[in-house]
Write an enzyme that holds these catalytic residues in place. Sequence first.
Site, PDB file in Angstrom:
ATOM      1  N   GLU A   1      -8.832  -1.483  14.026  1.00 36.19           N
ATOM      2  CA  GLU A   1      -9.293  -2.414  12.995  1.00 36.19           C
ATOM      3  C   GLU A   1      -8.168  -3.392  12.655  1.00 36.19           C
ATOM      4  O   GLU A   1      -7.069  -2.975  12.346  1.00 36.19           O
ATOM      5  CB  GLU A   1      -9.686  -1.621  11.742  1.00 36.19           C
TER       6      GLU A   1
ATOM      7  N   ARG B   1       0.861  -1.196   0.000  1.00 34.69           N
ATOM      8  CA  ARG B   1       0.000   0.000   0.000  1.00 34.69           C
ATOM      9  C   ARG B   1       0.892   1.239   0.000  1.00 34.69           C
ATOM     10  O   ARG B   1       1.682   1.439   0.936  1.00 34.69           O
ATOM     11  CB  ARG B   1      -0.886   0.046   1.251  1.00 34.69           C
TER      12      ARG B   1
ATOM     13  N   SER C   1     -11.082  -6.454   7.689  1.00 35.70           N
ATOM     14  CA  SER C   1     -12.353  -6.072   7.097  1.00 35.70           C
ATOM     15  C   SER C   1     -12.744  -7.107   6.069  1.00 35.70           C
ATOM     16  O   SER C   1     -11.911  -7.853   5.552  1.00 35.70           O
ATOM     17  CB  SER C   1     -12.316  -4.662   6.516  1.00 35.70           C
TER      18      SER C   1
ATOM     19  N   ARG D   1      -0.826  -6.368  12.450  1.00 32.15           N
ATOM     20  CA  ARG D   1      -1.737  -5.625  13.345  1.00 32.15           C
ATOM     21  C   ARG D   1      -2.336  -6.569  14.371  1.00 32.15           C
ATOM     22  O   ARG D   1      -2.487  -6.216  15.542  1.00 32.15           O
ATOM     23  CB  ARG D   1      -2.865  -4.982  12.535  1.00 32.15           C
TER      24      ARG D   1
ATOM     25  N   GLU E   1       0.880   4.064   1.097  1.00 34.98           N
ATOM     26  CA  GLU E   1       0.173   4.858   2.102  1.00 34.98           C
ATOM     27  C   GLU E   1       1.177   5.864   2.661  1.00 34.98           C
ATOM     28  O   GLU E   1       2.092   5.472   3.387  1.00 34.98           O
ATOM     29  CB  GLU E   1      -0.312   3.923   3.211  1.00 34.98           C
TER      30      GLU E   1
ATOM     31  N   ARG F   1       0.355   2.262  12.936  1.00 33.62           N
ATOM     32  CA  ARG F   1      -0.359   1.087  12.443  1.00 33.62           C
ATOM     33  C   ARG F   1      -0.367   0.935  10.928  1.00 33.62           C
ATOM     34  O   ARG F   1      -0.981   0.016  10.387  1.00 33.62           O
ATOM     35  CB  ARG F   1      -1.785   1.070  12.962  1.00 33.62           C
ATOM     36  N   HIS F   2       0.287   1.863  10.248  1.00 29.00           N
ATOM     37  CA  HIS F   2       0.373   1.761   8.786  1.00 29.00           C
ATOM     38  C   HIS F   2       1.796   1.497   8.343  1.00 29.00           C
ATOM     39  O   HIS F   2       2.726   2.184   8.773  1.00 29.00           O
ATOM     40  CB  HIS F   2      -0.092   3.066   8.122  1.00 29.00           C
TER      41      HIS F   2
HETATM   42  P1  AMO Z   1      -8.435  -3.607   3.947  1.00 31.41           P
HETATM   43  O1  AMO Z   1      -7.917  -2.634   2.971  1.00 31.41           O
HETATM   44  O2  AMO Z   1      -9.317  -3.111   5.042  1.00 31.41           O
HETATM   45  O3  AMO Z   1      -9.292  -4.746   3.215  1.00 31.41           O
HETATM   46  O4  AMO Z   1      -7.224  -4.398   4.577  1.00 31.41           O
HETATM   47  C1  AMO Z   1      -7.438  -5.550   5.393  1.00 31.41           C
HETATM   48  C2  AMO Z   1      -6.563  -5.491   6.620  1.00 31.41           C
HETATM   49  O5  AMO Z   1      -5.205  -5.358   6.250  1.00 31.41           O
HETATM   50  C3  AMO Z   1      -4.504  -4.607   7.226  1.00 31.41           C
HETATM   51  N1  AMO Z   1      -3.916  -3.417   6.610  1.00 31.41           N
HETATM   52  C4  AMO Z   1      -2.717  -2.891   6.956  1.00 31.41           C
HETATM   53  N2  AMO Z   1      -1.808  -3.246   7.872  1.00 31.41           N
HETATM   54  C5  AMO Z   1      -0.695  -2.491   7.987  1.00 31.41           C
HETATM   55  N3  AMO Z   1      -0.425  -1.403   7.232  1.00 31.41           N
HETATM   56  C6  AMO Z   1      -1.317  -0.997   6.288  1.00 31.41           C
HETATM   57  N4  AMO Z   1      -1.035   0.069   5.532  1.00 31.41           N
HETATM   58  C7  AMO Z   1      -2.521  -1.748   6.124  1.00 31.41           C
HETATM   59  N5  AMO Z   1      -3.586  -1.638   5.312  1.00 31.41           N
HETATM   60  C8  AMO Z   1      -4.420  -2.652   5.617  1.00 31.41           C
HETATM   61  C9  AMO Z   1      -5.516  -4.231   8.286  1.00 31.41           C
HETATM   62  C10 AMO Z   1      -6.815  -4.305   7.535  1.00 31.41           C
HETATM   63  O6  AMO Z   1      -7.909  -4.540   8.396  1.00 31.41           O
HETATM   64  N6  AMO Z   1      -9.579  -6.824   0.282  1.00 31.41           N
HETATM   65  C11 AMO Z   1      -9.996  -6.340   1.571  1.00 31.41           C
HETATM   66  C12 AMO Z   1     -10.310  -7.463   2.526  1.00 31.41           C
HETATM   67  C13 AMO Z   1     -11.493  -8.288   2.127  1.00 31.41           C
HETATM   68  O7  AMO Z   1     -12.599  -7.715   1.995  1.00 31.41           O
HETATM   69  O8  AMO Z   1     -11.341  -9.487   1.930  1.00 31.41           O
HETATM   70  C14 AMO Z   1      -8.891  -5.442   2.124  1.00 31.41           C
HETATM   71  O9  AMO Z   1      -7.764  -5.454   1.684  1.00 31.41           O
HETATM   72  O10 AMO Z   1      -5.447  -5.204   9.311  1.00 31.41           O
END
Ligand code: AMO
Length: 435
Positions: free
Chosen positions: A358, A213, A361, A409, A215, A221-222
């Site tokens: 979170e 990502r 999801s 996480r 991001e 947490r990211h």
């Molecule tokens: P989402 O984008 O909410 O859903 O990501 C799912 C989970 O991935 C983790 N996560 C991260 N952990 C660390 N750093 C990040 N930048 C980061 N971004 C996400 C979190 C988050 O809850 N395809 C959907 C899932 C689905 O519907 O099956 C998805 O990617 O724990």
Amino acid sequence: MTPVVKDSRTVTVEDGTVTVKGWVQDIRNLGGISFLILRDRFGTIQITMPKKKLDPTLFESITSLPRESAVAVTGEVKESKQTGLGLEIIPSGLQVYGEAAAPLPLGVVDKVNAEMDTRLNNRFMDLRKPEVRAVFELKSLMVSLIGEAMRANGFEQIHTPKIGAEGAEGGSTLFKVDYFGRPAFLAQSPQLYKQMLMSTGLDRVYELGPAFRAEHSNTNRHVTEFISFDGEMSWIENQSDIMHMIERILNHVLNGLAERGGRQLSVLGKEIRVPTSPYPVLTYEECLRMVREAGLELADGEDLGTEGEKIIGDIMSDGGHDLYWITEYPEEAKPFYIMEKEGTPYSFSFDLDYKGQEISSGGQREHRYDVLTDRMRKKGLDPGDFGFYLDAFRYGMPPHGGWGIGIERLLAKVLDLPNVREAILFPRDPGRLSP
Ligand code: AMO
């Protein structure tokens, strides 16, 4: 003679003499007697050197060893009431495999904690600390436990491409790569592929793989690369089928960590609170109300955000709940692949929150081709760009749904680590590309 340090791979025994291998943690010289504390992955052992009884060259070689050198010491095992292990070694030989340079970039037994950046820049040395290594031993155990739970529930492990032509989770977090002159992206999730498999008879699949990502946020947490634990299952009746499955899996994982991770948990001074099923379910609207009552101004449909999630986490924790669902998010806030709750502004989706954050999801997917393409257009996407994915919906796609869990996480929350980077060996974030 039996080996003196149980299950250590670094001890060999021959004719009453042992050889122990490890790192020089400390050397103490007390005049007539010196001590070397040698450390391996299981703990430390004391090498005791009475100056008068030892060969002077050997005495000199051992006592002048720089801290953290990698060595083997051969000697005689003696019982000792003064050491934690109840024994000590009187050395008769030394082999130096790797002498450590001085000064060390980072202390291994220092009382003062080094800055996160210093630790991550010198991760090889940071990981020599038992409490840092314990996190990764537990992570390894967690991955095995996930595999066990998934197999027990009939899921096949899959591996999907990490370079592709399209992303599923929104354009703003895509990492672009040059694929032999063609634009391509690093996978943000296995979303499109795991869904396509639902039309094949691989009814239940899971993947543990990297997700990328772009991001540009520096939070605890990211990160820009994490390990995503994805599951997808078909022939579901509704999203409760998925939520029940996640609870079954997480309970197995948390129970297993508590039962089999005892040594590492005690190194970390942690206990795991295993949840009981079913986890409480809150709707997004209920959460919005709770957050507003706590004084946080949020607009209708707005993301609960870090602060909102924390408020709800505190309320749930007071009620004894670490893990809880948040369901019925507005469809507008959810990606195109999530099913809308017809006639309402909501969706068949959920987040799973753990101690105010979170960790997952997911939801029921839109499996009807026409509705799915309409939803794509509504989100400003061109179905023409997703032909390879949409084809799988044109020839008999069963109802299905799934989830994604960021395992770092999850682990950070299990162990109450203050930063997700603590659960990643070599984290990647906007400011960190190496080591
Ligand atoms: P989402 O984008 O909410 O859903 O990501 C799912 C989970 O991935 C983790 N996560 C991260 N952990 C660390 N750093 C990040 N930048 C980061 N971004 C996400 C979190 C988050 O809850 N395809 C959907 C899932 C689905 O519907 O099956 C998805 O990617 O724990």
